[in-house]
Write a protein that holds these residues in place. Structure first.
Motif, PDB file in Angstrom:
ATOM      1  N   VAL A  20       0.848  -1.185   0.000  1.00 47.76           N
ATOM      2  CA  VAL A  20       0.000   0.000   0.000  1.00 47.76           C
ATOM      3  C   VAL A  20       0.886   1.239   0.000  1.00 47.76           C
ATOM      4  O   VAL A  20       1.777   1.381   0.838  1.00 47.76           O
ATOM      5  CB  VAL A  20      -0.935   0.024   1.223  1.00 47.76           C
ATOM      6  N   CYS A  49      -1.500  -1.264  -4.123  1.00 49.54           N
ATOM      7  CA  CYS A  49      -2.611  -0.324  -3.989  1.00 49.54           C
ATOM      8  C   CYS A  49      -2.022   1.075  -3.940  1.00 49.54           C
ATOM      9  O   CYS A  49      -1.324   1.431  -2.976  1.00 49.54           O
ATOM     10  CB  CYS A  49      -3.413  -0.612  -2.727  1.00 49.54           C
ATOM     11  N   LEU A  82      -9.632  -0.248  -0.314  1.00 44.38           N
ATOM     12  CA  LEU A  82      -8.408  -0.860   0.193  1.00 44.38           C
ATOM     13  C   LEU A  82      -8.716  -2.144   0.953  1.00 44.38           C
ATOM     14  O   LEU A  82      -8.007  -3.156   0.803  1.00 44.38           O
ATOM     15  CB  LEU A  82      -7.683   0.134   1.103  1.00 44.38           C
ATOM     16  N   THR A 103      -4.386   1.902   5.891  1.00 44.26           N
ATOM     17  CA  THR A 103      -4.341   0.444   5.908  1.00 44.26           C
ATOM     18  C   THR A 103      -4.787  -0.101   7.259  1.00 44.26           C
ATOM     19  O   THR A 103      -5.496  -1.115   7.338  1.00 44.26           O
ATOM     20  CB  THR A 103      -2.925  -0.051   5.575  1.00 44.26           C
TER      21      THR A 103
END
Length: 378
Positions: A20, A49, A82, A103
């Motif tokens: 991420v 991501c 996410l 996250t």
């Protein structure tokens, strides 16, 4: 180095990771691309991501990773996207404070291991600084492991409440350059001519035009260099909110400084420079410091954050905010070719001690293997 396979000797399924990224930190983005390439080469399934523009710039899909567009936002829709992307992952690895916070929100209520890499520390003053400290505490406590790229960041993570904080010094991925290049001497002469530094020393600073970069101190030091003969030219590559303020100072004080704005040829600028300058309030593993040492360009930097650990005795270090010390260090180096050559030689030796991209990937993968349980057959 022999590639490490993520496949279990007992036929277990390959490891699936989600990386991420917020997309706002160039060194972190380049690291994620390098890490993704190395993990894919070792049989790991990688999803990145990140904002769409980050994939356009760093081409995560080009190294075999899957890319999922997730905006740089903590709004419910972004967190939900996410969370969906992380479904089924063996572990999730977030890079940078804001990406790590999103996250942590997305993984709330799940047992998925969360690894967080702190590439640098967030910079702010006033109320926002307090807010960022709260984010750091939330992220440090939520992470299974915090990886700090410098000892100072590891110590900061521990003080902030991390359960497990470790040093994971990342490599500086090599710059991708066009296949056809001018000869080095010709490129150097051309850039120096374009900048107006044919018969005068060229000093290079690189970094966003923000308060913590110390460009105001650099302008203070430039007053002393007006007494040198010839007067050196200072060029600053970068853009940011202080552009107008710095430009007004340069014009009103008649300083030998040019603001170049955003440049994509930093490596060529560095090759043309006589000295590299890093006057920041804080730095972790500064890309400029690493590139300068590799390119044999003497560096004058502030003794802050991870800089002393990074450069060892291969640079001139001065206190942050001390314009006189910065000016004197530069003046001494410009007048001492032998010292410049010594720093150039030390720089190459120091750079050889830094981890390679392969070593960086292998270290991260060892953390992944430690945190993941055996996976069932697919």
């Amino acid at each position: 180095m022999t590639p490490v396979s993520s496949h279990s000797p007992h036929g277990q399924s390959p490891l699936r990771t989600v990386q991420v990224l917020g997309g706002g930190h160039a060194a972190g983005s380049a690291h994620v691309r390098s890490l993704a390439a190395g993990l894919v080469a070792r049989g790991v399934r990688v999803t990145v991501c990140a904002p769409l523009e980050a994939d356009h710039t760093y081409d995560f899909t080009g190294v075999g990773a899957e890319h999922v567009h997730v905006p740089r936002s903590s709004d419910p829709a972004s967190v939900a996207a996410l969370r969906a992307a992380c479904t089924g992952a063996d572990l999730v690895h977030a890079h940078g404070l804001h990406a790590s916070f999103r996250t942590a929100l997305a993984l709330s209520g799940r047992s998925t291991p969360l690894i967080v890499t702190w590439h640098d520390r967030a910079h702010a003053d006033g109320p926002r600084a307090h807010f960022l400290r709260l984010l750091e505490r939330r992220v440090a406590k939520a992470a299974t492991v915090v990886l700090g790229t410098t000892s100072a960041l590891v110590d900061r993570a521990r003080r902030t409440g991390a359960r497990d904080a470790r040093l994971a010094a990342v490599s500086l991925p090599g710059r991708r350059v066009p296949p056809v290049r001018d000869e080095p001497d010709r490129t150097r002469s051309k850039i120096r001519a374009e900048l107006g530094a044919v018969e005068r020393p060229l000093l290079l600073a690189v970094g966003s035009l923000e308060r913590h970069r110390g460009h105001d101190v650099l302008l203070d030091a430039a007053h002393a260099w007006l007494r040198l003969d010839p007067v050196p030219l200072v060029v600053i590559a970068g853009e940011g909110p202080l552009h107008g303020e710095l430009r007004r100072r340069i014009e009103s004080e008649d300083l030998p400084v040019r603001l170049l704005g955003r440049r994509d040829d930093v490596a060529d600028l560095l090759a043309a420079a006589d000295l590299a300058l890093l006057p920041s309030r804080w730095e972790a593993r500064s890309p400029l410091a690493q590139e300068a040492l590799r390119a044999r360009v003497p560096l004058v930097a502030t003794a802050v954050g991870g800089i002393p650990e990074l450069v060892g005795d291969a640079a001139e270090l001065v206190p942050y905010g001390n314009a006189r010390a910065l000016a004197d260090a530069v003046g001494r180096l410009l007048g001492d070719p032998g010292r410049r050559e010594l720093l150039a030689e030390r720089g190459v030796r120091q750079a050889a001690t830094w981890p390679t991209e392969d070593e960086t990937v292998a270290q991260v993968l060892s953390v992944y293997d430690e945190l993941t349980r055996p996976r069932p057959l697919v």
